[in-house]
Design a protein around this motif. Structure first.
Motif, PDB file in Angstrom:
ATOM      1  N   ASN A   1       5.694  10.195   0.110  1.00 31.49           N
ATOM      2  CA  ASN A   1       4.376   9.373   0.487  1.00 31.49           C
ATOM      3  C   ASN A   1       4.408   7.954   0.017  1.00 31.49           C
ATOM      4  O   ASN A   1       4.877   7.791  -1.165  1.00 31.49           O
ATOM      5  CB  ASN A   1       3.255  10.208  -0.117  1.00 31.49           C
TER       6      ASN A   1
ATOM      7  N   LYS B   1       3.045   8.890   5.323  1.00 34.29           N
ATOM      8  CA  LYS B   1       3.668  10.156   4.982  1.00 34.29           C
ATOM      9  C   LYS B   1       5.003  10.296   5.635  1.00 34.29           C
ATOM     10  O   LYS B   1       4.863  10.340   7.117  1.00 34.29           O
ATOM     11  CB  LYS B   1       2.792  11.205   5.430  1.00 34.29           C
TER      12      LYS B   1
ATOM     13  N   THR C   1      -2.880   8.075   5.922  1.00 30.84           N
ATOM     14  CA  THR C   1      -1.757   7.377   5.454  1.00 30.84           C
ATOM     15  C   THR C   1      -1.681   6.201   5.629  1.00 30.84           C
ATOM     16  O   THR C   1      -1.770   5.603   6.584  1.00 30.84           O
ATOM     17  CB  THR C   1      -0.604   8.013   6.188  1.00 30.84           C
TER      18      THR C   1
END
Length: 471
Positions: free
Chosen positions: A142, A154, A191
């Motif tokens: 990540n 991610k 993300t």
């Protein structure tokens, strides 16, 4: 000699000399949902280092060095120094199984738009519990970026990854202990990232869909769901102000009109419809304007720093007068946490008439500056006049200035607003024409609402929901 070997290997006890090996694997990286970007397909190249031999009971250090990430920094924002932090997971297999959490420090050089991601080395500590061969295989990782907001990208393997390192563990009489040790970190917030990101869906279903119906006060029509603007503004005609002879302090309340915005953003064109009302207070021969958004609240899809978002609008002047007046709102005074509502502040400025007669004021181009980017939203069609005023020409008129700080934005063209025309009754433009009501349009816009944090504009036009307003 043995002591030197131990020091060189960077391990904690009597484990053998460190070994390092590279492995590459196909990877899919999911950018933060707020970015609106699609998944990124690429190749990750990693070098894993760990002692070649060790004994049961020893705790060894494992190092993950990212030689090449699967994604680059998107062409949206430059990433500042020391804003990127990687975390990951190494699969432990063989005589001992488990997941080893890896984490690197938040250390990186500045990374320009489109530049390769520079990730720090990740480390983790593994306590060996069984005799035999133990393999270490890199996998998921990540990428967290903490400015201008905290986001994650991610990255997951899309093929079977080969082990990078094999450790020969001999019986040392040590006890059993855990397999993992490392520090996991992980931030989640959608993300983001550095590199790649996206997620078309993302965090946006959020905002408002629910809130709605309660409220409106004074005639703001549409309440959250399907009304869209259809109820608003059916009374033809605009709200008109008094004559030029009204005393200072006289207040004029405008009509709420539905404005179908087409927004230009760095990642494409977006549409949204929002009710807007223009009010005025007479001050000498000029007028202090206040522009209010009737549906202007959404839930933030990510953390927004203090003083990072600033809106402005060019109010279109028509009728007897021509030109535009810039009105501005303040930046957000406090940080906004993910999931908390975002509200459009009132936009303020001063209108100095340049002609005598009935002047009309119509919502125009909306500009939002956020985190170094600009989004410009232009009405797809004339939404109708919100306020008409009987004015007396002032020297240097129609050169209204915003009362707030500077804010970049495109100027609205001055054209005439065709006099006090009636407000078009429906929430027109954009998604409303597809047959979806207000709720449907906003739900569709939810797919891109999160881009506001990166792009600046959607905050004020996407996923709005009604809130009671004091008139």
């Amino acid at each position: 000699m043995a002591a030197l070997m131990l020091a060189g290997a960077g391990i904690m006890t009597a484990a053998g000399t460190a070994q390092a090996a590279e492995v590459s694997y196909k990877t899919e990286c999911l950018p933060p949902p707020i970015s609106g970007l699609p998944p990124i397909q690429g190749t990750t190249k990693v070098a894993v280092s760990a002692p070649g031999t060790a004994k049961v009971g020893e705790e060894i250090e494992v190092v993950w060095k990212t030689i090449e990430g699967a994604s680059k920094n998107p062409d949206i924002l430059d990433l500042g120094e020391n804003t990127v932090q990687p975390t990951g997971t190494i699969k432990v297999a063989g005589a001992q199984t488990g997941d080893l959490a890896m984490q690197g420090p938040r250390e990186n050089p500045p990374i320009p738009k489109g530049g390769a991601m520079k990730l720090s080395d990740m480390k983790g500590k593994l306590k060996l519990t069984k005799q035999g061969e133990v393999t270490l295989t890199p996998g998921f990782y990540n990428i967290n970026v903490n400015r201008p907001i905290s986001t994650d990208t991610k990255c997951s393997p899309k093929e079977t990854v080969q082990p990078a390192v094999t450790i020969k563990v001999t019986d040392g009489g040590g006890g059993s202990g855990g397999t993992t040790g490392g520090t996991t970190t992980g931030t989640t917030g959608g993300t983001t990232t550095g590199g790649t990101t996206t997620g078309t869906t993302g965090g946006t279903t959020a905002g408002g869909t629910t809130s709605g119906t309660a409220g409106g006060s004074a005639g703001t029509a549409s309440g959250g769901g399907t009304d869209g603007g259809t109820t608003s503004g059916s009374s033809g005609g605009t709200a008109s102000g008094g004559s030029g002879g009204d005393p200072d302090g006289t207040a004029y309340k405008g009509k709420e009109v539905e404005v179908p915005y087409a927004c230009k953003t760095p990642i494409g064109d977006k549409k949204a419809t929002s009710p807007v009302q223009i009010n005025a207070v007479k001050k000498g021969g000029s007028y202090d304007l206040t522009v209010k958004f009737g549906k202007s609240v959404m839930d933030s899809p990510a953390d927004i720093p203090k003083d990072s978002v600033k809106p402005s609008m060019d109010v279109k002047v028509g009728g007897a007068d021509k030109g535009s007046v810039k009105v501005e709102g303040p930046t957000n005074a406090e940080p906004i946490k993910s999931g908390q509502p975002i509200e459009i502040p009132d936009l303020k400025g001063t209108y100095k008439p340049g002609a005598t007669g009935k002047a009309t004021l119509t919502p125009g181009v909306l500009t939002v500056n956020a985190l170094g980017t600009t989004t410009t939203c232009t009405p797809e069609k004339d939404p109708g006049v919100s306020l008409a005023l009987d004015t007396s020409a002032q020297q240097g008129g129609t050169s209204g200035g915003a009362t707030g700080g500077d804010s970049g934005g495109a100027a609205a063209s001055g054209g005439s607003a065709a006099g006090p025309a009636s407000v078009s009754g429906g929430s027109s433009g954009g998604l409303a024409e597809t047959g979806a009501g207000d709720h449907g349009a906003l739900t569709a816009l939810g797919l891109v609402a999160g881009t506001v944090i990166l792009l600046g504009g959607a905050v004020f036009t996407f996923l709005p929901r009604r809130r009671p307003r004091v008139r």
